[in-house]
Design a protein around this motif. Structure first.
Motif, short mmCIF file in Angstrom:
data_model
loop_
_atom_site.label_atom_id
_atom_site.label_comp_id
_atom_site.label_asym_id
_atom_site.label_seq_id
_atom_site.Cartn_x
_atom_site.Cartn_y
_atom_site.Cartn_z
N ALA A 349 0.84 -1.20 0.00
CA ALA A 349 0.00 0.00 0.00
C ALA A 349 0.87 1.25 0.00
CB ALA A 349 -0.93 -0.01 1.21
N GLU A 350 1.94 1.24 0.80
CA GLU A 350 2.84 2.40 0.87
C GLU A 350 3.62 2.58 -0.43
OE1 GLU A 350 3.73 2.27 5.70
OE2 GLU A 350 4.96 1.09 4.30
N LEU A 351 4.08 1.47 -1.00
CA LEU A 351 4.84 1.56 -2.25
C LEU A 351 3.94 2.05 -3.38
CD1 LEU A 351 7.46 1.13 -3.80
CD2 LEU A 351 6.85 -1.29 -4.05
N ARG A 352 2.71 1.59 -3.41
CA ARG A 352 1.77 2.04 -4.44
C ARG A 352 1.51 3.54 -4.30
NH1 ARG A 352 -4.60 0.14 -5.09
NH2 ARG A 352 -5.09 1.55 -6.83
N ALA A 353 1.26 4.01 -3.07
CA ALA A 353 0.97 5.43 -2.86
C ALA A 353 2.17 6.29 -3.23
CB ALA A 353 0.56 5.66 -1.41
N ALA A 354 3.38 5.85 -2.84
CA ALA A 354 4.58 6.62 -3.17
C ALA A 354 4.79 6.66 -4.68
CB ALA A 354 5.79 6.00 -2.47
N LEU A 381 16.13 2.91 -3.24
CA LEU A 381 14.68 2.87 -3.11
C LEU A 381 14.02 3.83 -4.09
CD1 LEU A 381 12.15 1.86 -1.78
CD2 LEU A 381 12.50 3.51 0.09
N VAL A 382 14.59 5.02 -4.26
CA VAL A 382 14.00 5.96 -5.21
C VAL A 382 14.09 5.43 -6.63
CG1 VAL A 382 16.11 7.33 -5.51
CG2 VAL A 382 13.90 8.38 -5.93
N GLY A 383 15.12 4.63 -6.92
CA GLY A 383 15.22 4.02 -8.25
C GLY A 383 14.08 3.05 -8.51
N TYR A 384 13.73 2.23 -7.52
CA TYR A 384 12.63 1.28 -7.71
C TYR A 384 11.29 2.03 -7.77
CZ TYR A 384 16.03 -2.37 -6.91
OH TYR A 384 17.12 -3.19 -7.02
N LEU A 385 11.15 3.09 -6.99
CA LEU A 385 9.94 3.91 -7.06
C LEU A 385 9.78 4.49 -8.47
CD1 LEU A 385 10.00 5.95 -3.73
CD2 LEU A 385 8.23 4.37 -4.45
N VAL A 442 16.30 16.21 -17.29
CA VAL A 442 16.85 15.43 -16.18
C VAL A 442 16.11 15.80 -14.90
CG1 VAL A 442 18.89 14.95 -14.78
CG2 VAL A 442 19.13 15.25 -17.26
N LEU A 443 15.50 14.82 -14.26
CA LEU A 443 14.83 15.04 -12.98
C LEU A 443 15.80 14.65 -11.88
CD1 LEU A 443 12.42 15.70 -11.19
CD2 LEU A 443 11.58 13.37 -11.57
N ASP A 444 16.19 15.62 -11.04
CA ASP A 444 17.20 15.42 -10.01
C ASP A 444 16.54 14.97 -8.71
OD1 ASP A 444 19.21 15.52 -8.15
OD2 ASP A 444 20.04 17.42 -8.87
N LEU A 445 16.79 13.72 -8.34
CA LEU A 445 16.28 13.20 -7.07
C LEU A 445 17.43 12.85 -6.14
CD1 LEU A 445 13.30 10.94 -8.27
CD2 LEU A 445 13.24 13.29 -7.43
N THR A 446 18.54 13.58 -6.26
CA THR A 446 19.65 13.39 -5.33
C THR A 446 19.27 13.99 -3.98
OG1 THR A 446 20.68 15.44 -6.10
CG2 THR A 446 21.37 13.39 -7.17
N GLY A 447 20.03 13.62 -2.96
CA GLY A 447 19.71 14.08 -1.61
C GLY A 447 18.50 13.35 -1.04
N ASP A 448 17.89 13.97 -0.04
CA ASP A 448 16.74 13.35 0.63
C ASP A 448 15.41 13.95 0.21
OD1 ASP A 448 18.21 11.52 2.04
OD2 ASP A 448 18.49 12.81 3.78
N GLY A 449 15.42 14.85 -0.78
CA GLY A 449 14.17 15.48 -1.18
C GLY A 449 13.12 14.49 -1.68
N TRP A 450 13.57 13.39 -2.26
CA TRP A 450 12.63 12.40 -2.79
C TRP A 450 11.78 11.75 -1.70
CZ3 TRP A 450 12.91 7.40 -1.08
CH2 TRP A 450 14.08 7.01 -0.44
N ARG A 451 12.24 11.84 -0.45
CA ARG A 451 11.49 11.19 0.63
C ARG A 451 10.11 11.80 0.85
NH1 ARG A 451 13.65 7.34 3.63
NH2 ARG A 451 15.84 6.83 3.25
N ARG A 452 9.87 12.96 0.23
CA ARG A 452 8.52 13.54 0.33
C ARG A 452 7.49 12.62 -0.30
NH1 ARG A 452 11.10 16.08 -3.92
NH2 ARG A 452 9.94 16.30 -5.89
N PHE A 453 7.92 11.76 -1.23
CA PHE A 453 6.97 10.85 -1.87
C PHE A 453 6.49 9.77 -0.90
CE2 PHE A 453 9.87 12.05 -5.50
CZ PHE A 453 9.03 13.03 -6.01
N LEU A 454 7.21 9.58 0.20
CA LEU A 454 6.82 8.56 1.18
C LEU A 454 5.80 9.08 2.16
CD1 LEU A 454 10.35 7.04 2.01
CD2 LEU A 454 8.79 6.47 0.13
N THR A 455 5.52 10.38 2.12
CA THR A 455 4.60 11.01 3.08
C THR A 455 3.29 11.35 2.40
OG1 THR A 455 6.51 11.99 4.21
CG2 THR A 455 4.33 12.91 4.71
N PRO A 456 2.16 10.97 2.99
CA PRO A 456 0.86 11.31 2.38
C PRO A 456 0.70 12.81 2.17
CG PRO A 456 0.59 9.70 4.14
CD PRO A 456 2.02 10.18 4.23
#
Length: 837
Positions: A349-354, A381-385, A442-456
């Motif tokens: 459920a979390e992976l689908r939402a992210a 993890l961001v690569g698999y997302l 190019v979409l830059d997802l370096t750093g921890d900014g991508w973790r926003r996708f894990l939050t509703p």
């Protein structure tokens, strides 16, 4: 040319599935012909409540070329000659066997004798290649489709007729839809093709068909529940034939209702035996079928024209994409853990939402859904997302290797026609150069900014899922080309769907499984791990580079049930003394592929993982990951090495076709493996690369594809791998391009390497070629393990011809590997030349 069971006829009776396989080998209209022939007729005037069933309105013994099939028989002493004559003339023959005499049948050795049709499509001396397309649940257990060889004695023994019951004789007489009784007696029996005039089809007696037949059966089974048990085999056959018919005509509801009929009848029989008959259930089941059949009779049929195992056009199944495999598990198992990467773990459920939130970001960044997405990432993890998000938007995923020089990834990006590349912290040393020179967004997802996708994010707008068809590309893998330029290998959603349907069952992937991911996404082995797990509700446990090199610690820490890797990792772990006996008790299945697996490696691995089954697999990227799966015997005493000391790769999957071609492009038991079928890719991204890589084959000799005509499904892909059959199994003999000429003699480098690996202190051995001072090719052997004297090593190759004996033996601490952990022969040769000149 031998084949496997035709998956288009899976689920039909042994008569019909193998008869259809016979017909389909020559006549392309076979699936619609069988679909339109299906009807149910019941003979009702037999004594003692007996019934007879006819399942086809069209006479199935008539063939489009004007010939027909008739029964033939002969004493056992002459039967082999009669079958062989039919085989030589038509390339195949249907034989009538006893199910209790078939080694692969659950009835083998029992008293459950029953006539069972087989397709014989090849002879090799005293062995016959037989195909049994039938699969189903019998009273004695589950039978699966089979393809393999039987000796003449075993075949003739299986064809002895023990004396069939009157009911079984009626089934044999009505198999073509009309009355054609087989010969009396116990002699072997087969189908002979003849041009003799056909008598008019007839059905003696009183028969009911259509709605009248269903109404009669409903009343008979309701009034006498035991009748369901007596007629269950015939009712099961009727149900499966109608499932085939309705799937062909895209009538999903009718197909599902017929599929439920055998289960309902078995339940009714069991209930009656316990003293609790269920007449209402039986009546309701048959009345539902009658309503659906009446509805279908008034609707215009819309044939799908495809494999009935595939979903019909316009249905949800027709466009089941790679993302849909994940989505189905996310709906069924939302609370299961879907992925673990380092310290991160997400449920389905979390992976689908992210994934949905990240797909919105991809659309925002590009201004529209992307068409082809480059993924410059390594096991993050961001690569698999991103992989899932791109698939969700209908994009083709193009994994880029972070270990590549930037110039190579730039060339791939241009060749693939990317419109977006996603980068992260694992994108490698060439990231800065790639950013500067890339001609795509190019979409830059370096750093921890991508973790926003894990939050509703309640206010976020999620773009709709973009549907794709079976022939659209799911991903493109780039492999090394002989020209030095990477070659793009696309896989369609249909290619991958056929692959996953086969391997999820073979690999016993289940919701409770925990599966290793040891491969980079730019290597197609990652598809087996990712979507084998996500297609079954299992957990994908992603190993980082250090984890791969210390497998025992990773396996135990993650409590893995499934391990998937290249065989080299076994040798590496053994060299580090990291394979202690019993050290990996949680493993239940281990799969190795990508390079030869030796018996010694299997022994080392299973000693450390005593509860695991081991599968040796094989497959080029062009045939969608893997096309074989050989399960090694659990008993070490039964493990047999091939002549080259490797484990067999097993037979090609039954839904694919293959042929081995010799140097003259003629069929052989030892030659280049060529494959076609549902998993064969549609051709290279650059069509110019297709020339020379495919052949057409008329059964006698192949013709190399020159690129001047359209590439179609009838073309066979040339794998470039030499394969031969030993002891009934296919054995990989190495690359055709690893055959070298030494002083005019053709040499297989793998044969020399196998001889060196026999020494217990040699862990790995690789033979390389070096230009000698006399202009001829010299062979040099490089090995790891304990240093040995030249005399010891020379003794290992003493049985080989002088021209196959290496000029020198060179010890190394380790053999260099590629980024996907295969032996890097080019780097090894370069390092050797740099050291030795």
């Amino acid at each position: 040319m031998t084949t496997g069971p035709d998956p288009r006829f899976a689920g039909l009776s042994c008569y019909t599935s193998n008869l259809a396989g016979y017909r389909a080998a020559e006549f392309a209209d076979t699936p619609p012909w069988f679909a339109t022939s299906v009807r149910l007729a019941v003979r009702v005037d037999l004594p003692d409540g007996q019934l007879a069933f006819s399942h086809h309105a069209q006479p199935l013994d008539r063939l489009p070329d004007g010939t027909r099939l008739t029964y033939a028989s002969a004493p056992a002493s002459d039967a082999a000659d009669g079958i062989d004559a039919e085989l030589r003339r038509y390339g195949r023959v249907v034989v009538v066997a006893d199910s209790a005499a078939l080694p692969w049948s659950p009835s083998a050795g029992s008293t459950h004798h029953a006539p069972h049709w087989l397709l014989v499509d090849g002879r090799y001396g005293d062995e016959w290649h037989v195909v049994d397309a039938f699969g189903g649940l019998l009273a004695t257990g589950e039978q699966r489709p089979y393809a393999g060889r039987l000796g003449t004695g075993a075949l003739l023994s299986a064809l002895r007729q023990p004396g069939w019951s009157p009911e079984q004789c009626r089934r044999g007489a009505l198999v073509f839809g009309h009355w054609t009784p087989p010969p009396d007696g116990a002699d072997p029996c087969w189908l002979r093709r003849t041009a003799d005039p056909a008598p008019a089809p007839r059905l003696p007696g009183t028969w009911l068909s259509g709605d009248d037949a269903l109404e009669f059966l409903r009343d008979r089974v309701t009034d006498d529940p035991a009748a369901a048990g007596r007629h269950l085999d015939d009712l099961w056959a009727a149900a499966m034939h109608h499932v085939f018919r309705h799937r062909w005509y895209a009538a999903d509801a009718a197909a599902a209702a017929w599929a439920d009929l055998p289960r309902a009848l078995r339940f009714a029989v069991d209930s009656a035996r316990r003293g609790r008959p269920r007449p209402a259930l039986v009546r309701a089941t048959f009345d539902h079928l009658r309503r659906l059949e009446r509805d279908q009779a008034t609707a215009a049929p819309t044939p799908v024209g495809r494999n009935p195992r595939q979903r019909p056009e316009g249905s949800a199944m027709e466009t089941r994409t790679l993302y849909d495999w994940f989505l189905t598990s996310a709906r069924r198992h939302p609370d299961n853990v879907a992925i673990e990467v380092a310290a991160d773990a997400l449920t389905y459920a979390e992976l689908r939402a992210a994934t949905e939130r990240l797909s919105a970001d991809l659309v925002r960044h590009l201004g529209r859904p992307p068409r082809r997405v480059g993924l410059l990432s390594s096991r993050s993890l961001v690569g698999y997302l991103t992989y899932l998000a791109a698939l969700r938007l209908g994009a083709t995923v193009v994994p880029l290797n972070p270990a590549n020089p930037a110039a190579r990834n730039l060339a791939i990006s241009d060749e693939a026609g990317l419109d977006l590349t996603v980068v992260d912290d694992t994108s490698g040393d060439g990231l800065a150069e790639y950013r500067r020179q890339a001609a795509v967004a190019v979409l830059d997802l370096t750093g921890d900014g991508w973790r926003r996708f894990l939050t509703p994010d309640p206010g976020a707008t999620v773009p709709p899922q973009v549907e794709r068809g079976p022939d659209d590309f799911a991903y493109i893998i780039f492999t090394s080309g002989t020209t030095g330029r990477p070659k793009g290998v696309p896989a369609t959603h249909a290619n991958v769907g056929s692959f996953l349907t086969e391997v999820i069952r073979r690999y016993r992937f289940r919701p409770e499984s925990r599966v290793s991911q040891t491969f980079e996404m730019c290597f197609d082995g990652s598809i087996l791990a990712m979507f084998g797990a996500w297609g079954s509700g299992a957990t994908l446990c992603v190993a980082q580079r250090g984890d791969v090199l210390t497998p025992v610690r990773f396996i135990n820490g993650k409590r893995l049930t499934h391990w998937l890797s290249v065989p080299s990792l076994i040798s590496f772990a053994k060299r580090l003394r990291a394979l202690a006996p019993g050290s990996m008790p949680t493993l239940r299945l281990s799969s190795f592929g990508g390079e030869p697996l030796t018996v010694q490696q299997v022994d080392d691995w299973t000693a450390a993982a005593p509860n695991t089954a081991v599968i040796n697999c094989y497959g080029p990227t062009e045939t969608t990951v893997i096309v074989t799966a050989y399960e090694v015997p659990a008993d070490p005493a039964q493990r047999v090495a091939a002549v080259n000391r490797s484990v067999p790769i097993g037979d090609i999957y039954p839904h694919l076709e293959y042929v081995l071609l010799d140097d003259d492009l003629r069929p052989s038991d030892d030659g280049e493996l060529c494959i076609r079928g549902d998993q064969r890719f549609p051709g290279y991204l650059d069509p110019a690369e297709n020339a020379g890589r495919f052949v057409t084959f008329d059964g006698a000799r192949a013709r190399v594809y020159d690129g001047t005509e359209p590439l179609t499904a009838r073309h066979w892909y040339r794998t470039g791998d030499r394969v031969r059959r030993e002891s009934g199994e296919l054995v990989h003999q190495g690359r055709i391009d690893h055959q070298v000429k030494v002083r005019g003699n053709r040499v297989e480098l793998g044969e020399i390497e196998a001889a060196l690996r026999i020494h217990p202190q040699v862990v790995e051995a690789v033979v390389i070629t070096v230009a000698g001072v006399d202009g001829e090719v010299d062979l040099h052997a490089v090995y790891t393990g304990a240093p040995l004297s030249d005399d010891d090593l020379t003794g290992l190759v003493g049985h080989l011809p002088p021209y196959m004996r290496p000029r020198g033996f060179h010890h190394r601490a380790e053999i260099p590997l590629t980024e996907v952990d295969k032996v890097d022969r080019k780097r090894l040769a370069d390092e050797f030349l740099a050291t030795h000149g």
